[in-house]
Design an enzyme around this catalytic site. Structure first.
Site, PDB file in Angstrom:
ATOM      1  N   GLU A 164       0.811  -1.218   0.000  1.00 17.11           N
ATOM      2  CA  GLU A 164       0.000   0.000   0.000  1.00 17.11           C
ATOM      3  C   GLU A 164       0.847   1.271   0.000  1.00 17.11           C
ATOM      4  O   GLU A 164       0.480   2.260  -0.630  1.00 17.11           O
ATOM      5  CB  GLU A 164      -0.974  -0.013   1.185  1.00 17.11           C
ATOM      6  CG  GLU A 164      -2.131  -1.011   1.041  1.00 17.11           C
ATOM      7  CD  GLU A 164      -1.742  -2.473   1.203  1.00 17.11           C
ATOM      8  OE1 GLU A 164      -0.643  -2.756   1.718  1.00 17.11           O
ATOM      9  OE2 GLU A 164      -2.536  -3.353   0.804  1.00 17.11           O
TER      10      GLU A 164
ATOM     11  N   HIS B 118     -12.287  -6.687   7.424  1.00 14.95           N
ATOM     12  CA  HIS B 118     -12.985  -6.253   6.205  1.00 14.95           C
ATOM     13  C   HIS B 118     -14.162  -5.369   6.568  1.00 14.95           C
ATOM     14  O   HIS B 118     -15.121  -5.283   5.808  1.00 14.95           O
ATOM     15  CB  HIS B 118     -13.465  -7.458   5.391  1.00 14.95           C
ATOM     16  CG  HIS B 118     -12.343  -8.342   4.950  1.00 14.95           C
ATOM     17  ND1 HIS B 118     -11.823  -9.322   5.748  1.00 14.95           N
ATOM     18  CD2 HIS B 118     -11.618  -8.357   3.805  1.00 14.95           C
ATOM     19  CE1 HIS B 118     -10.829  -9.928   5.107  1.00 14.95           C
ATOM     20  NE2 HIS B 118     -10.688  -9.355   3.935  1.00 14.95           N
TER      21      HIS B 118
END
Ligand SMILES: Cc1ncc(C[n+]2csc(CCOP(=O)(O)OP(=O)(O)O)c2C)c(N)n1
Ligand SMILES: [Mg+2]
Length: 740
Positions: free
Chosen positions: A470, A540
């Site tokens: 990321e 999530h």
């Protein structure tokens, strides 16, 4: 190399030696190099003196690293190639064309300091005219940005039309310059090679064969930590030697002739398009790490003396004398000139105006383009609701999901603006594009399919997969945006944004402010966020938007329906600031909030809330996936108890629509803030505090909040329901507030 002119009389000896060169360097170039290196050392010494006199507030030196700086400037092209230096690169910046006066303006924190206008510590170089890009104090963050810079140069060479200016969006204010064979130079210390971002950058530079010179200036210490603690085996060259496509050099970086020859070979490799280069230079650090450090605490005298014997400044002086390029008189003359110049520059810098406190808000955001302005307001243009032969509505007028309209908006903007590039994990249809060409596969286009079909439509250099890293995504995008590209990158799940946090907190949002508007990096980060997934569990389901609304310089958007997502995403792409665009996963394909396609120019300005339903008895302020839940609760309350709720969807969290909140609370005198993130320290806390502070006299009840429990979100649906705010929780809280 741009340096101040040398007195012609000094050159008599060098003219006699004219024919001889040293690895291609003329005697005159070596004299200039000495002048620059000596200047660099003397600016450091002057700053140290000024620090002791408390006239400057911090000092970190380039001492011992000077030979690398002058050599790099000789091997590369000022204001042509791009530079991501670090704080030891004073001699590089001088050799590229920065002046001692400019550096001393930085030391005193003057308003006219070209690097930051008094916002950054000295030695945090930024010289727009020289392509020296603003840097931070965070070790290693510059490296991935340098990768993005090199990628942008390559992109513009392949898409020259993308460099054109356009009215009405960020391009109006973003000049693009590129050279077909440009190189990006990035430097760092030995300790900084321990940062993960260093390895991510090597990997991408190698894989994409980018024209980047990595210059590791190894002075064997990172503050007090020696190199063998940082680097397994004590030698970074050995560890990186397996990366393909690189040209490698390991050199004595205290000798400018040796350094020049190595950097020249590195530059030739990069300019020829063969790939990146890695120059590992052994240098010294004759002064302590900074003026806040005393190296005698961790380095014995013998070690320091051994270093001093390799000091590049006396070393080059001896070389010039030995080779007969300059005599003692010549040396003395240079040194006297430099001393006088620095004395005059220091006096001038100390008298320079300092920045005024009222300027502190300048350049947090773009001063040129205000995304809250009416120019970012455009009405939707829906296709006429034609019915087809079988009585169904035509495709253009059927309601689309949020996922559909985000995809459509990306498609529109890519068509409109060739500077838009999309990358992230899994965003391409297929990296092995031959499969697509042979029609063997349909393609993926994102784990939620938001970017589906874009690679096929616009090509693999505009839509591509990143490594699973990321920081790599955000760091590279920042470098690209600095050069004028408009990356619209994706972070696959908000839960995994954290490896990019250094780039997101210490870099991207502050580039404009810390460089006093010399640089900017407007880009869009799309992030799938939120829970209510039935099985999303801890990793999530996270929210956490307040961490980013707490970061000045970053716009934060959080739409609750398809139409707002389309209009706000278009504003995000066209505006001149970095934008965090939060897309709720649960809303991607929800029936709630679908809309027909609103046309290719529909825009919603930032900072404008939407009154989802008007009411008179209490105000509910919310956003994202809580909006449909709050609406359900409000309708039930109206039906069962005749309580009239005014429901406000903020849509944009930074800036947010305080006027809409205030107008509503003044009318209803009751306020409830509802958000999906855990309750304590969440986004709603700030809104609640402001209401309490500024609307106290209008309140008939305490300001209330409904939010998730102060836990993460669990997997088992019974737990998930208990953790996240449900319509029933909202109903109860609204009822209690109405009854207060
Ligand atoms: C991410 C980060 N961690 C820690 C620091 C504090 N710090 C500043 S410089 C430095 C040492 C850097 O050493 P090295 O990379 O070898 O460069 P040198 O100063 O020796 O040239 C440290 C730990 C920082 N600035 N950034
Ligand atoms: Mg070091």
């Amino acid at each position: 190399m741009a340096t101040t002119k040398v007195d012609p009389k000094l050159n008599e000896l060098s003219i006699a030696k004219k024919a001889k060169t040293y690895q291609g360097l003329t005697s005159q170039q070596l004299i200039d190099a000495y002048r620059t290196m000596f200047t660099s050392r003397r600016v450091d010494d002057r700053e140290i003196l000024l620090k002791r006199q408390q006239k400057v507030f911090f000092q970190i030196s380039g001492a011992g690293h000077e030979a690398m700086g002058v050599a790099a400037a000789l091997a590369l092209k000022p204001a042509y190639d791009w530079f991501y230096p670090y704080y030891r690169d004073r001699a590089l910046c001088l050799a590229l064309g920065a002046t001692p006066y400019e550096m001393l303006l930085g030391a005193v924190g003057a308003a006219d300091d070209p690097s930051s206008g008094g916002r950054q510590m000295p030695s945090h170089w930024a010289y727009k005219r020289l392509n020296v890009v603003t840097q931070s104090s965070a070790t290693g963050t510059q490296i991935l940005q340098a990768i993005g810079c090199a990628e942008a140069g390559r992109y513009f060479a392949r898409h020259p039309n993308a460099t054109q200016k356009a009215e009405g969006d960020y391009r109006q204010f973003k000049d693009v310059q590129f050279q077909g064979d440009e190189i990006t130079y990035v430097s760092l210390g030995d300790g900084t090679t321990s940062e993960g971002e260093f390895w991510e950058a090597l990997n991408t530079a190698s894989n994409l064969r980018l024209p980047v010179i990595f210059c590791v200036q190894d002075n064997e210490y990172a503050i007090s930590v020696p190199v063998e603690v940082q680097t397994s085996g004590g030698n970074i060259s050995r560890l990186v030697s397996g990366f393909p496509n690189f040209h490698f050099e390991e050199i004595d970086g205290t000798d400018p002739v040796v350094a020049y020859a190595a950097l020249r070979r590195a530059a030739d490799h990069c300019r020829a398009g063969h790939g990146p280069a890695f120059v590992h230079a052994h240098v010294i650090r004759p002064y302590s790490h900074s003026l806040s450090d005393d190296e005698r605490l961790y380095r014995p005298d013998a070690e320091r003396q051994a270093d001093a014997a390799r000091d590049p400044v006396p070393r080059l002086q001896m070389f010039l004398l030995r080779e007969g390029i300059l005599d003692e008189k010549g040396i003395n003359k240079i040194e006297k000139d430099v001393e006088e110049q620095i004395q005059a520059d220091a006096d001038r810098a100390l008298a320079a105006p300092v920045p005024q406190p009222e300027t502190i808000y300048n350049f947090v955001y773009s001063p040129d383009l205000d995304p809250t302005a009416p120019s970012f307001e455009a009405q939707p243009v829906f296709a006429a609701p034609e019915t087809t032969a079988d009585g169904k509505r035509s495709a253009a007028s059927t309601p689309k999901t949020m996922a559909d309209l985000i995809n459509a908006t990306l498609r529109d903007e890519m068509r409109r603006d060739e500077r838009v590039v999309i990358f992230g994990e899994d965003v391409a249809d297929a990296s092995r594009e031959e499969y697509l060409k042979q029609k063997l596969i349909k393609g993926k286009g994102g784990v939620f399919k938001l970017t589906s079909g874009l690679q096929s439509a616009f090509g693999s250099d505009r839509v591509f997969n990143s490594p699973l890293a990321e920081a790599n995504i955000i760091g590279r995008a920042t470098g690209m945006a600095t050069r004028g590209l408009k990356p619209v990158v994706e972070i696959q799940f908000f839960d995994y944004i954290w490896p990019a946090m250094m780039q997101l907190r210490d870099e991207l949002p502050i580039i404009r402010w810390r460089s006093n508007n010399a640089f900017s990096a407007p880009l869009v980060i799309r992030v799938a966020i939120g829970g209510y997934l039935t099985g999303g569990a801890i990793y999530h389901s996270q929210c956490g938007e307040s961490i980013f609304t707490h970061t000045p310089g970053l716009r934060v958007v959080f739409p609750s329906n398809a139409l707002d997502a389309a209009g706000l995403l278009r504003t995000a792409i066209r505006c001149d600031d970095p934008v965090l665009f939060l897309e709720h996963k649960r809303l991607y394909r929800e029936t709630y909030g679908r809309s027909p396609y609103p046309g290719p120019d529909y825009m919603v300005p930032f900072g404008k809330a939407k009154v989802v339903q008007p009411g008179t008895d209490l105000t509910v302020i919310t956003y994202g996936a809580v909006v449909p839940r709050a609406l359900q609760a409000a309708q039930k309350l109206e039906r069962e108890h005749h309580v009239s709720v005014e429901l406000i969807d903020l849509r944009c969290l930074n800036p947010f629509d305080w006027d809409a909140i205030a107008a509503s609370v003044k009318k209803t005198n009751r306020a409830l803030i509802a958000y999906e993130d855990s309750l304590s320290w969440g986004y709603g806390a700030e809104i609640a505090a402001r209401i309490a502070d500024q609307l106290f006299h209008h309140l008939d009840a305490p300001v209330k909040r409904v939010a998730a429990t102060d836990t993460f979100v669990a997997y088992q649906p019974i737990l998930e329901n208990a953790i996240l705010p449900q319509a029933s929780d909202l109903f109860r809280a609204m009822k209690e507030l109405a009854e207060f």
